[in-house]
Design a protein around this motif. Structure first.
Motif, PDB file in Angstrom:
ATOM      1  N   MET A   1      49.761  57.882  35.054  1.00 57.60           N
ATOM      2  CA  MET A   1      49.145  56.570  34.816  1.00 57.60           C
ATOM      3  C   MET A   1      48.450  56.093  36.083  1.00 57.60           C
ATOM      4  SD  MET A   1      50.958  53.023  33.572  1.00 57.60           S
ATOM      5  CE  MET A   1      49.998  51.499  33.505  1.00 57.60           C
ATOM      6  N   ASP A   2      47.267  55.537  35.925  1.00 56.69           N
ATOM      7  CA  ASP A   2      46.512  54.998  37.051  1.00 56.69           C
ATOM      8  C   ASP A   2      47.261  53.790  37.623  1.00 56.69           C
ATOM      9  OD1 ASP A   2      44.726  53.648  38.719  1.00 56.69           O
ATOM     10  OD2 ASP A   2      42.989  54.179  37.511  1.00 56.69           O
ATOM     11  N   PRO A   3      47.706  53.846  38.876  1.00 55.02           N
ATOM     12  CA  PRO A   3      48.515  52.747  39.415  1.00 55.02           C
ATOM     13  C   PRO A   3      47.767  51.428  39.566  1.00 55.02           C
ATOM     14  CG  PRO A   3      47.926  54.287  41.153  1.00 55.02           C
ATOM     15  CD  PRO A   3      47.501  54.920  39.861  1.00 55.02           C
ATOM     16  N   LEU A   4      46.437  51.485  39.609  1.00 49.77           N
ATOM     17  CA  LEU A   4      45.664  50.257  39.796  1.00 49.77           C
ATOM     18  C   LEU A   4      45.132  49.675  38.487  1.00 49.77           C
ATOM     19  CD1 LEU A   4      43.619  51.077  43.037  1.00 49.77           C
ATOM     20  CD2 LEU A   4      45.950  50.179  42.794  1.00 49.77           C
ATOM     21  N   ALA A   5      45.191  50.437  37.412  1.00 50.22           N
ATOM     22  CA  ALA A   5      44.645  49.966  36.143  1.00 50.22           C
ATOM     23  C   ALA A   5      45.262  48.640  35.688  1.00 50.22           C
ATOM     24  CB  ALA A   5      44.812  51.040  35.070  1.00 50.22           C
ATOM     25  N   PRO A   6      46.581  48.432  35.833  1.00 55.62           N
ATOM     26  CA  PRO A   6      47.159  47.167  35.361  1.00 55.62           C
ATOM     27  C   PRO A   6      46.631  45.932  36.072  1.00 55.62           C
ATOM     28  CG  PRO A   6      48.876  48.827  35.662  1.00 55.62           C
ATOM     29  CD  PRO A   6      47.630  49.373  36.290  1.00 55.62           C
ATOM     30  N   LEU A   7      46.032  46.092  37.243  1.00 59.38           N
ATOM     31  CA  LEU A   7      45.552  44.920  37.973  1.00 59.38           C
ATOM     32  C   LEU A   7      44.421  44.215  37.249  1.00 59.38           C
ATOM     33  CD1 LEU A   7      45.659  46.197  41.675  1.00 59.38           C
ATOM     34  CD2 LEU A   7      47.438  45.083  40.314  1.00 59.38           C
ATOM     35  N   LEU A   8      43.703  44.934  36.403  1.00 53.86           N
ATOM     36  CA  LEU A   8      42.652  44.292  35.604  1.00 53.86           C
ATOM     37  C   LEU A   8      43.230  43.318  34.588  1.00 53.86           C
ATOM     38  CD1 LEU A   8      39.977  47.045  34.821  1.00 53.86           C
ATOM     39  CD2 LEU A   8      39.593  44.871  35.989  1.00 53.86           C
ATOM     40  N   ASN A   9      44.522  43.426  34.315  1.00 54.32           N
ATOM     41  CA  ASN A   9      45.153  42.543  33.338  1.00 54.32           C
ATOM     42  C   ASN A   9      45.638  41.238  33.943  1.00 54.32           C
ATOM     43  OD1 ASN A   9      44.811  44.486  31.280  1.00 54.32           O
ATOM     44  ND2 ASN A   9      46.697  45.531  31.901  1.00 54.32           N
ATOM     45  N   LEU A  10      45.577  41.110  35.261  1.00 54.92           N
ATOM     46  CA  LEU A  10      45.940  39.838  35.884  1.00 54.92           C
ATOM     47  C   LEU A  10      44.948  38.762  35.448  1.00 54.92           C
ATOM     48  CD1 LEU A  10      46.734  41.115  39.497  1.00 54.92           C
ATOM     49  CD2 LEU A  10      48.390  40.352  37.772  1.00 54.92           C
ATOM     50  N   ALA A  11      45.412  37.538  35.375  1.00 54.17           N
ATOM     51  CA  ALA A  11      44.601  36.441  34.828  1.00 54.17           C
ATOM     52  C   ALA A  11      43.252  36.323  35.532  1.00 54.17           C
ATOM     53  CB  ALA A  11      45.369  35.126  34.959  1.00 54.17           C
ATOM     54  N   ASP A  12      42.191  36.333  34.741  1.00 51.63           N
ATOM     55  CA  ASP A  12      40.808  36.115  35.192  1.00 51.63           C
ATOM     56  C   ASP A  12      40.203  37.277  35.982  1.00 51.63           C
ATOM     57  OD1 ASP A  12      40.928  33.504  34.118  1.00 51.63           O
ATOM     58  OD2 ASP A  12      41.754  32.723  36.000  1.00 51.63           O
ATOM     59  N   ILE A  13      40.958  38.320  36.255  1.00 47.75           N
ATOM     60  CA  ILE A  13      40.447  39.383  37.118  1.00 47.75           C
ATOM     61  C   ILE A  13      39.389  40.222  36.400  1.00 47.75           C
ATOM     62  CG2 ILE A  13      41.037  41.473  38.406  1.00 47.75           C
ATOM     63  CD1 ILE A  13      41.779  38.763  39.739  1.00 47.75           C
ATOM     64  N   ALA A  14      39.602  40.571  35.145  1.00 49.73           N
ATOM     65  CA  ALA A  14      38.610  41.368  34.426  1.00 49.73           C
ATOM     66  C   ALA A  14      37.264  40.659  34.386  1.00 49.73           C
ATOM     67  CB  ALA A  14      39.096  41.679  33.013  1.00 49.73           C
ATOM     68  N   ASP A  15      37.274  39.355  34.136  1.00 44.93           N
ATOM     69  CA  ASP A  15      36.016  38.600  34.099  1.00 44.93           C
ATOM     70  C   ASP A  15      35.388  38.524  35.490  1.00 44.93           C
ATOM     71  OD1 ASP A  15      36.157  38.140  31.383  1.00 44.93           O
ATOM     72  OD2 ASP A  15      37.015  36.131  31.577  1.00 44.93           O
ATOM     73  N   ARG A 211      46.631  38.830  42.863  1.00 49.29           N
ATOM     74  CA  ARG A 211      45.546  38.174  42.128  1.00 49.29           C
ATOM     75  C   ARG A 211      44.686  37.323  43.061  1.00 49.29           C
ATOM     76  NH1 ARG A 211      44.718  33.193  40.189  1.00 49.29           N
ATOM     77  NH2 ARG A 211      43.334  32.962  38.373  1.00 49.29           N
ATOM     78  N   SER A 212      45.321  36.597  43.973  1.00 52.52           N
ATOM     79  CA  SER A 212      44.575  35.765  44.922  1.00 52.52           C
ATOM     80  C   SER A 212      43.605  36.609  45.746  1.00 52.52           C
ATOM     81  CB  SER A 212      45.557  35.030  45.845  1.00 52.52           C
ATOM     82  OG  SER A 212      44.883  34.327  46.866  1.00 52.52           O
ATOM     83  N   TRP A 213      44.077  37.770  46.203  1.00 55.56           N
ATOM     84  CA  TRP A 213      43.232  38.654  47.005  1.00 55.56           C
ATOM     85  C   TRP A 213      42.097  39.239  46.174  1.00 55.56           C
ATOM     86  CZ3 TRP A 213      41.618  39.742  51.565  1.00 55.56           C
ATOM     87  CH2 TRP A 213      41.100  40.995  51.879  1.00 55.56           C
ATOM     88  N   LEU A 214      42.406  39.667  44.959  1.00 49.84           N
ATOM     89  CA  LEU A 214      41.359  40.232  44.106  1.00 49.84           C
ATOM     90  C   LEU A 214      40.306  39.183  43.773  1.00 49.84           C
ATOM     91  CD1 LEU A 214      43.452  42.434  41.636  1.00 49.84           C
ATOM     92  CD2 LEU A 214      42.244  43.150  43.712  1.00 49.84           C
ATOM     93  N   LYS A 215      40.716  37.955  43.552  1.00 50.13           N
ATOM     94  CA  LYS A 215      39.755  36.887  43.293  1.00 50.13           C
ATOM     95  C   LYS A 215      38.855  36.657  44.505  1.00 50.13           C
ATOM     96  CE  LYS A 215      39.442  33.965  40.445  1.00 50.13           C
ATOM     97  NZ  LYS A 215      38.452  33.792  39.355  1.00 50.13           N
ATOM     98  N   HIS A 216      39.461  36.646  45.682  1.00 50.43           N
ATOM     99  CA  HIS A 216      38.639  36.473  46.882  1.00 50.43           C
ATOM    100  C   HIS A 216      37.643  37.618  47.020  1.00 50.43           C
ATOM    101  CE1 HIS A 216      37.333  35.718  50.976  1.00 50.43           C
ATOM    102  NE2 HIS A 216      37.506  37.021  51.164  1.00 50.43           N
TER     103      HIS A 216
END
Length: 237
Positions: A1-15, A211-216
């Protein structure tokens, strides 16, 4: 399983990822990139190198740097790193350890003992595994590589310069930003308190911190893409 794939499911990250990608794609359609692409790339490379060094050493005047009168070793190392990135991008996904060694040599010469150059002070195994396996969406991968390197502090006084270069290399090698034009470093500098706070939050490993870091980082990509348009407009003026 791709270890980073679930991060797209964090709130607002996919958008946020979708919006950042659209911003980059739109900026790459600027007519200046067809007519004066080399000039645009050189200007953005310079500005990003100065911004990355400024995040370590408190700020440099862009016009003084442009004139060649600023000889500070942190800045000079950042300029050498920026100049090397187009050539290093071709090796990034196959031999990241070699690239890290080269980046450290370029960034830290004159700042650390010669026998320490190219020798990280912490394990890069996990970071390199993300790069080699091309884990996750490229924007997510670049952000995670960037954040992991900031947290590891494997490269001492030039760690931030190398972490930001690694993020840029990830986007270039992935093909999302193939010419290395997204000026994220300028946005990190302009929003420095948020950048540092989000990086610290990422280091906690909590979902909210990540999530905070990915948003930034996605915001920095979106706003950094707008700088392509700004520089392109100046090139055609």
């Amino acid at each position: 399983m791709d270890p980073l794939a679930p991060l797209l499911n964090l709130a607002d990250i996919a958008d946020a990822v979708k919006g950042a990608r659209a911003a980059v794609d739109g900026a790459y359609r600027h007519p200046a990139l067809r007519r004066k692409g080399g000039q645009v790339a050189a200007e953005i490379s310079l500005r990003c190198a100065v911004a990355s060094a400024s995040l370590l050493s408190g700020g440099y005047d862009l016009e003084l740097v442009r004139s060649g009168t600023v000889l500070d070793p942190v800045l000079q190392g950042s300029l050498r790193v920026a100049e090397s990135l187009p050539a290093l991008a071709a090796r990034w996904e196959n031999a990241p350890r070699q690239v890290f060694a080269r980046l450290h040599l370029l960034a830290a010469t004159g700042l650390v003992p010669a026998d320490a150059l190219g020798r990280p002070a912490a394990s890069l195994d996990r970071v390199c595994s993300y790069i080699v396996s091309r884990s996750g969406d490229p924007l997510i991968r670049a952000a995670v590589v960037h954040g992991e390197l900031l947290a590891l502090n494997a490269f001492g006084p030039v760690n931030g310069i190398i972490a930001r270069a690694a993020a840029r290399l990830t986007l270039v090698a992935s093909g999302l930003d193939p010419r290395g034009l997204v000026a994220s470093e300028e946005i990190h500098l302009a929003r420095e308190p948020e950048y540092l706070g989000a990086a610290g939050a990422f280091a906690t490993g909590t979902p909210d911190g990540i999530r905070s870091w990915l948003k930034h980082c996605t915001t920095a990509t979106t706003m950094g893409a707008a700088i392509i348009t700004e520089v392109g407009d100046l090139a055609l003026a």
